[in-house]
Design a protein around this motif. Structure first.
Motif, PDB file in Angstrom:
ATOM      1  N   SER A  43       0.846  -1.192   0.000  1.00  0.00           N
ATOM      2  CA  SER A  43       0.000   0.000   0.000  1.00  0.00           C
ATOM      3  C   SER A  43       0.878   1.237   0.000  1.00  0.00           C
ATOM      4  O   SER A  43       1.991   1.226   0.525  1.00  0.00           O
ATOM      5  N   CYS A  44       0.349   2.291  -0.581  1.00  0.00           N
ATOM      6  CA  CYS A  44       1.047   3.574  -0.603  1.00  0.00           C
ATOM      7  C   CYS A  44       0.013   4.654  -0.319  1.00  0.00           C
ATOM      8  O   CYS A  44      -0.961   4.800  -1.072  1.00  0.00           O
ATOM      9  N   ALA A  45       0.233   5.398   0.751  1.00  0.00           N
ATOM     10  CA  ALA A  45      -0.670   6.484   1.124  1.00  0.00           C
ATOM     11  C   ALA A  45      -0.036   7.803   0.725  1.00  0.00           C
ATOM     12  O   ALA A  45       1.114   8.078   1.072  1.00  0.00           O
ATOM     13  N   ALA A  46      -0.802   8.634   0.024  1.00  0.00           N
ATOM     14  CA  ALA A  46      -0.312   9.934  -0.425  1.00  0.00           C
ATOM     15  C   ALA A  46      -0.922  11.052   0.411  1.00  0.00           C
ATOM     16  O   ALA A  46      -2.064  10.952   0.854  1.00  0.00           O
ATOM     17  N   SER A  47      -0.148  12.113   0.611  1.00  0.00           N
ATOM     18  CA  SER A  47      -0.618  13.241   1.413  1.00  0.00           C
ATOM     19  C   SER A  47      -1.449  14.223   0.598  1.00  0.00           C
ATOM     20  O   SER A  47      -1.980  15.186   1.155  1.00  0.00           O
ATOM     21  N   GLU A  48      -1.556  13.977  -0.704  1.00  0.00           N
ATOM     22  CA  GLU A  48      -2.338  14.833  -1.586  1.00  0.00           C
ATOM     23  C   GLU A  48      -3.304  13.947  -2.366  1.00  0.00           C
ATOM     24  O   GLU A  48      -3.076  12.745  -2.522  1.00  0.00           O
ATOM     25  N   SER A  49      -4.381  14.543  -2.835  1.00  0.00           N
ATOM     26  CA  SER A  49      -5.372  13.779  -3.571  1.00  0.00           C
ATOM     27  C   SER A  49      -4.753  13.105  -4.787  1.00  0.00           C
ATOM     28  O   SER A  49      -4.224  13.771  -5.678  1.00  0.00           O
ATOM     29  N   THR A  50      -4.829  11.782  -4.826  1.00  0.00           N
ATOM     30  CA  THR A  50      -4.248  11.053  -5.954  1.00  0.00           C
ATOM     31  C   THR A  50      -5.021  11.317  -7.243  1.00  0.00           C
ATOM     32  O   THR A  50      -4.516  11.050  -8.328  1.00  0.00           O
ATOM     33  N   TYR A  51      -6.208  11.839  -7.102  1.00  0.00           N
ATOM     34  CA  TYR A  51      -6.996  12.165  -8.299  1.00  0.00           C
ATOM     35  C   TYR A  51      -6.261  13.194  -9.155  1.00  0.00           C
ATOM     36  O   TYR A  51      -6.397  13.212 -10.377  1.00  0.00           O
ATOM     37  N   SER A  52      -5.473  14.049  -8.500  1.00  0.00           N
ATOM     38  CA  SER A  52      -4.771  15.093  -9.237  1.00  0.00           C
ATOM     39  C   SER A  52      -3.387  14.662  -9.712  1.00  0.00           C
ATOM     40  O   SER A  52      -2.660  15.459 -10.308  1.00  0.00           O
ATOM     41  N   SER A  53      -2.999  13.416  -9.436  1.00  0.00           N
ATOM     42  CA  SER A  53      -1.668  12.982  -9.867  1.00  0.00           C
ATOM     43  C   SER A  53      -1.633  12.769 -11.373  1.00  0.00           C
ATOM     44  O   SER A  53      -2.640  12.404 -11.987  1.00  0.00           O
ATOM     45  N   TYR A  54      -0.479  12.983 -11.955  1.00  0.00           N
ATOM     46  CA  TYR A  54      -0.289  12.704 -13.373  1.00  0.00           C
ATOM     47  C   TYR A  54       0.093  11.249 -13.581  1.00  0.00           C
ATOM     48  O   TYR A  54      -0.271  10.634 -14.574  1.00  0.00           O
ATOM     49  N   CYS A  55       0.859  10.720 -12.653  1.00  0.00           N
ATOM     50  CA  CYS A  55       1.164   9.295 -12.663  1.00  0.00           C
ATOM     51  C   CYS A  55       1.618   8.904 -11.271  1.00  0.00           C
ATOM     52  O   CYS A  55       2.123   9.726 -10.508  1.00  0.00           O
ATOM     53  N   ILE A  56       1.410   7.666 -10.941  1.00  0.00           N
ATOM     54  CA  ILE A  56       1.804   7.134  -9.638  1.00  0.00           C
ATOM     55  C   ILE A  56       2.127   5.666  -9.853  1.00  0.00           C
ATOM     56  O   ILE A  56       1.446   4.988 -10.628  1.00  0.00           O
ATOM     57  N   GLY A  57       3.179   5.196  -9.187  1.00  0.00           N
ATOM     58  CA  GLY A  57       3.586   3.834  -9.504  1.00  0.00           C
ATOM     59  C   GLY A  57       4.500   3.214  -8.475  1.00  0.00           C
ATOM     60  O   GLY A  57       4.784   3.799  -7.422  1.00  0.00           O
ATOM     61  N   TRP A  58       4.942   2.026  -8.819  1.00  0.00           N
ATOM     62  CA  TRP A  58       5.818   1.232  -7.963  1.00  0.00           C
ATOM     63  C   TRP A  58       7.132   0.931  -8.669  1.00  0.00           C
ATOM     64  O   TRP A  58       7.150   0.571  -9.851  1.00  0.00           O
ATOM     65  N   PHE A  59       8.201   1.044  -7.898  1.00  0.00           N
ATOM     66  CA  PHE A  59       9.534   0.694  -8.364  1.00  0.00           C
ATOM     67  C   PHE A  59      10.161  -0.260  -7.371  1.00  0.00           C
ATOM     68  O   PHE A  59       9.682  -0.393  -6.244  1.00  0.00           O
ATOM     69  N   ARG A  60      11.230  -0.903  -7.772  1.00  0.00           N
ATOM     70  CA  ARG A  60      11.956  -1.761  -6.843  1.00  0.00           C
ATOM     71  C   ARG A  60      13.459  -1.676  -7.116  1.00  0.00           C
ATOM     72  O   ARG A  60      13.867  -1.350  -8.229  1.00  0.00           O
ATOM     73  N   SER A  82      -3.444  -0.916  -8.489  1.00  0.00           N
ATOM     74  CA  SER A  82      -4.763  -0.295  -8.405  1.00  0.00           C
ATOM     75  C   SER A  82      -4.668   0.994  -7.617  1.00  0.00           C
ATOM     76  O   SER A  82      -3.779   1.169  -6.796  1.00  0.00           O
ATOM     77  N   LEU A  83      -5.614   1.883  -7.899  1.00  0.00           N
ATOM     78  CA  LEU A  83      -5.613   3.209  -7.291  1.00  0.00           C
ATOM     79  C   LEU A  83      -6.983   3.488  -6.709  1.00  0.00           C
ATOM     80  O   LEU A  83      -7.994   3.328  -7.405  1.00  0.00           O
ATOM     81  N   ASP A  84      -7.008   3.897  -5.451  1.00  0.00           N
ATOM     82  CA  ASP A  84      -8.257   4.267  -4.784  1.00  0.00           C
ATOM     83  C   ASP A  84      -8.193   5.760  -4.488  1.00  0.00           C
ATOM     84  O   ASP A  84      -7.607   6.183  -3.484  1.00  0.00           O
ATOM     85  N   ASN A  85      -8.773   6.553  -5.373  1.00  0.00           N
ATOM     86  CA  ASN A  85      -8.703   8.009  -5.204  1.00  0.00           C
ATOM     87  C   ASN A  85      -9.463   8.472  -3.967  1.00  0.00           C
ATOM     88  O   ASN A  85      -9.135   9.510  -3.390  1.00  0.00           O
ATOM     89  N   ALA A  86     -10.462   7.740  -3.541  1.00  0.00           N
ATOM     90  CA  ALA A  86     -11.226   8.121  -2.346  1.00  0.00           C
ATOM     91  C   ALA A  86     -10.360   8.037  -1.093  1.00  0.00           C
ATOM     92  O   ALA A  86     -10.577   8.770  -0.123  1.00  0.00           O
ATOM     93  N   LYS A  87      -9.373   7.138  -1.124  1.00  0.00           N
ATOM     94  CA  LYS A  87      -8.491   6.959   0.023  1.00  0.00           C
ATOM     95  C   LYS A  87      -7.099   7.525  -0.221  1.00  0.00           C
ATOM     96  O   LYS A  87      -6.212   7.374   0.629  1.00  0.00           O
ATOM     97  N   ASN A  88      -6.905   8.141  -1.385  1.00  0.00           N
ATOM     98  CA  ASN A  88      -5.578   8.658  -1.741  1.00  0.00           C
ATOM     99  C   ASN A  88      -4.513   7.575  -1.598  1.00  0.00           C
ATOM    100  O   ASN A  88      -3.417   7.821  -1.067  1.00  0.00           O
ATOM    101  N   SER A  89      -4.828   6.405  -2.061  1.00  0.00           N
ATOM    102  CA  SER A  89      -3.941   5.261  -1.871  1.00  0.00           C
ATOM    103  C   SER A  89      -3.726   4.468  -3.148  1.00  0.00           C
ATOM    104  O   SER A  89      -4.640   4.330  -3.972  1.00  0.00           O
ATOM    105  N   LEU A  90      -2.540   3.961  -3.262  1.00  0.00           N
ATOM    106  CA  LEU A  90      -2.129   3.104  -4.374  1.00  0.00           C
ATOM    107  C   LEU A  90      -1.795   1.738  -3.795  1.00  0.00           C
ATOM    108  O   LEU A  90      -1.252   1.648  -2.693  1.00  0.00           O
ATOM    109  N   TYR A  91      -2.099   0.697  -4.563  1.00  0.00           N
ATOM    110  CA  TYR A  91      -1.846  -0.657  -4.091  1.00  0.00           C
ATOM    111  C   TYR A  91      -1.090  -1.452  -5.150  1.00  0.00           C
ATOM    112  O   TYR A  91      -1.175  -1.164  -6.344  1.00  0.00           O
ATOM    113  N   LEU A  92      -0.395  -2.472  -4.678  1.00  0.00           N
ATOM    114  CA  LEU A  92       0.235  -3.413  -5.596  1.00  0.00           C
ATOM    115  C   LEU A  92      -0.020  -4.815  -5.045  1.00  0.00           C
ATOM    116  O   LEU A  92       0.547  -5.194  -4.013  1.00  0.00           O
TER     117      LEU A  92
END
Length: 124
Positions: free
Chosen positions: A21-38, A69-79
């Motif tokens: 899980s990844c929690a963002a401090s800003e609304s993910t709805y406004s992000s241009y891209c969001i992702g996972w790296f390793r 997956s992205l849950d804009n209601a929770k400002n969270s990204l999942y993998l």
């Protein structure tokens, strides 16, 4: 400065599953891209999966096993990571870009906000 915080890493046997899980401090709805790296020690950070305004993309090595997956209601990204392999062992990072149109979603240069990482270890 936008903050992103990862969680959900751990130790799992090969063939098992984990959900990051990844929690963002800003609304993910406004992000241009969001992702996972390793990244593993001694190697470059590599893109695993990303979601942007044009869709989502995956690295060939995880296609069919990982789901972003992205849950804009929770400002969270999942993998969701299934059928894990020892080669998936790495520090996993969440990254986001809230400022400009993204380039390739698996390129580190497309992101300007990074989390501290969460360790995933897959035992054989």
């Amino acid at each position: 400065q936008v903050q992103v915080v990862e969680s959900g890493g751990g130790l799992v046997q090969a063939g098992g599953s984990l959900r990051l899980s990844c929690a963002a401090s800003e609304s993910t709805y406004s992000s241009y891209c969001i992702g996972w790296f390793r990244q593993v020690p001694g190697k470059e950070r590599e893109g695993v999966a990303g979601i942007g305004r044009t869709g989502s993309t995956y690295a060939d090595s995880v296609k069919g096993r990982f789901t972003i997956s992205l849950d804009n209601a929770k400002n969270s990204l999942y993998l969701q990571m299934n059928s894990l392999e020892p080669e998936d062992t790495a520090m996993y990072y969440c990254a986001a870009n809230f400022r400009w149109w993204c380039g390739p979603m698996l390129a580190t240069t497309s992101y300007n906000n990074w989390g501290q990482g969460t360790q995933v270890t897959v035992s054989s």
